[in-house]
Design an enzyme around this catalytic site. Structure first.
Site, PDB file in Angstrom:
ATOM      1  N   VAL A   1      91.098  32.617  33.941  1.00 33.94           N
ATOM      2  CA  VAL A   1      92.038  32.483  32.710  1.00 33.94           C
ATOM      3  C   VAL A   1      93.184  33.361  32.588  1.00 33.94           C
ATOM      4  O   VAL A   1      92.948  34.417  33.099  1.00 33.94           O
ATOM      5  CB  VAL A   1      91.023  32.683  31.468  1.00 33.94           C
ATOM      6  CG1 VAL A   1      91.742  32.712  30.143  1.00 33.94           C
ATOM      7  CG2 VAL A   1      89.885  31.252  31.521  1.00 33.94           C
ATOM      8  N   CYS A   2      94.070  33.039  32.052  1.00 33.09           N
ATOM      9  CA  CYS A   2      95.545  33.595  31.995  1.00 33.09           C
ATOM     10  C   CYS A   2      95.916  34.255  33.113  1.00 33.09           C
ATOM     11  O   CYS A   2      95.733  33.634  34.315  1.00 33.09           O
ATOM     12  CB  CYS A   2      94.956  34.881  30.909  1.00 33.09           C
ATOM     13  SG  CYS A   2      96.638  35.563  30.251  1.00 33.09           S
ATOM     14  N   ASN A   3      96.333  35.596  33.384  1.00 30.04           N
ATOM     15  CA  ASN A   3      96.757  36.212  34.669  1.00 30.04           C
ATOM     16  C   ASN A   3      95.510  36.580  35.379  1.00 30.04           C
ATOM     17  O   ASN A   3      95.644  37.167  36.373  1.00 30.04           O
ATOM     18  CB  ASN A   3      97.665  37.392  34.398  1.00 30.04           C
ATOM     19  CG  ASN A   3      97.396  38.218  33.193  1.00 30.04           C
ATOM     20  OD1 ASN A   3      96.221  38.505  33.237  1.00 30.04           O
ATOM     21  ND2 ASN A   3      98.320  39.064  32.671  1.00 30.04           N
TER      22      ASN A   3
END
Length: 284
Positions: free
Chosen positions: A161-163
């Site tokens: 998820v995300c970076n």
């Protein structure tokens, strides 16, 4: 007895039982899920609710699913709190949390998340999730990357998820693979040989690799994973139980929608963000 008196008595009875509204949602949801999975015994042995959907999951309702969420200092709570809320509500699903040394980790904004397991103590998992953070210095350390790569190699599904996708990419496992990332960092994936895709959910290799965009995309990501693993109806059930019915007050969640002056504000805080090339601690 008046309607008001009846309501008061009913409320007092609920209070004495020790159950809050959230408890009712949680335990009632689990009970409903159990009834659906077990075949609807209370409805005279009807077909299990989750079997009625046209979109079945990879796993049978009674087949176990082990999920491991990687934690580290500097991580973003919502990146994994959203998915965790969904995963915990799926049938026969075991969710574990682990960090390099185990114990407490200090997340973004000083939030302390405790009692994590030690990564080296976990032999394998069906699905690994690496969330993102405002500081990736910890998970980018060689000893962290070694453990994440080991567990990813043995997992059926590798997710982020995300970076957090930058962490996975740094292990080398995403080389040549498509992956989502927070919009401010998505083009950094190319520096690790991965293919950054500016979508809210990205799937590669028939779902072995699944990823979500920035922060709140983790909820959408987890519902997609839930549908893939347990079927669409199980995912829809969970979405309803947690009342995931987003209605943002502003259309400013992505540069394509945000006003130019707002995008400029983010670029000032995170140089290169609008080009998907922002840098944060830990990204070389």
């Amino acid at each position: 007895m008046t309607d008001q008196s009846k309501n008061k008595a009913s409320s007092e009875q609920l209070d004495k039982s020790g159950h809050s509204r959230r408890d009712a949602l949680k335990f009632g949801g689990i009970a409903a899920l159990g009834a659906a999975v077990s075949g609807g015994a209370l409805l005279g042995g009807m077909t299990p609710a989750f079997a009625q959907t046209g979109s079945k999951g990879e796993l049978a309702p009674n087949e176990p699913l082990n999920i491991l969420i990687v934690n580290y200092d500097g991580g973003t709570l919502l990146d994994f709190a959203g998915p965790s809320e969904i995963f915990h509500r799926l049938p026969n699903t075991n969710v574990r949390y682990a960090s390099l040394k185990g114990g407490n980790v200090t997340l973004e904004f000083g939030v302390v998340y405790g009692n994590t397991e030690r990564l080296a103590d976990i032999e394998k998992t069906d699905l690994i999730l690496v969330p993102g953070g405002s500081n990736l210095s910890a998970p980018m350390r060689p000893e962290y990357l070694t453990q994440i790569r080991r567990l990813s190699d043995g997992a059926k599904h590798v997710t982020s998820v995300c970076n957090g996708s930058l962490v996975l990419a740094a292990t080398g496992i995403l080389k040549g693979r498509r992956s989502a990332c927070h919009w401010a960092f998505v083009n950094k994936l190319a520096e690790y040989g991965a293919i950054g895709v500016p979508d809210r959910f990205v799937e590669d290799d028939n779902g072995r690799f699944m990823s979500g965009g920035g922060v709140t995309a983790g909820i959408d990501f987890a519902l997609r994973v839930a549908a893939k693993m347990r079927g669409q109806q199980a995912a829809e059930f969970t979405q309803l139980v947690i009342e995931y019915d987003p209605a943002p007050p502003f259309h400013s969640g992505h540069p394509r929608d945000a006003r130019p002056e707002v995008v400029a504000m983010v670029d000032k805080e995170l140089p290169g963000a609008s080009k998907g090339l922002a840098r944060i601690p830990g990204i070389r």
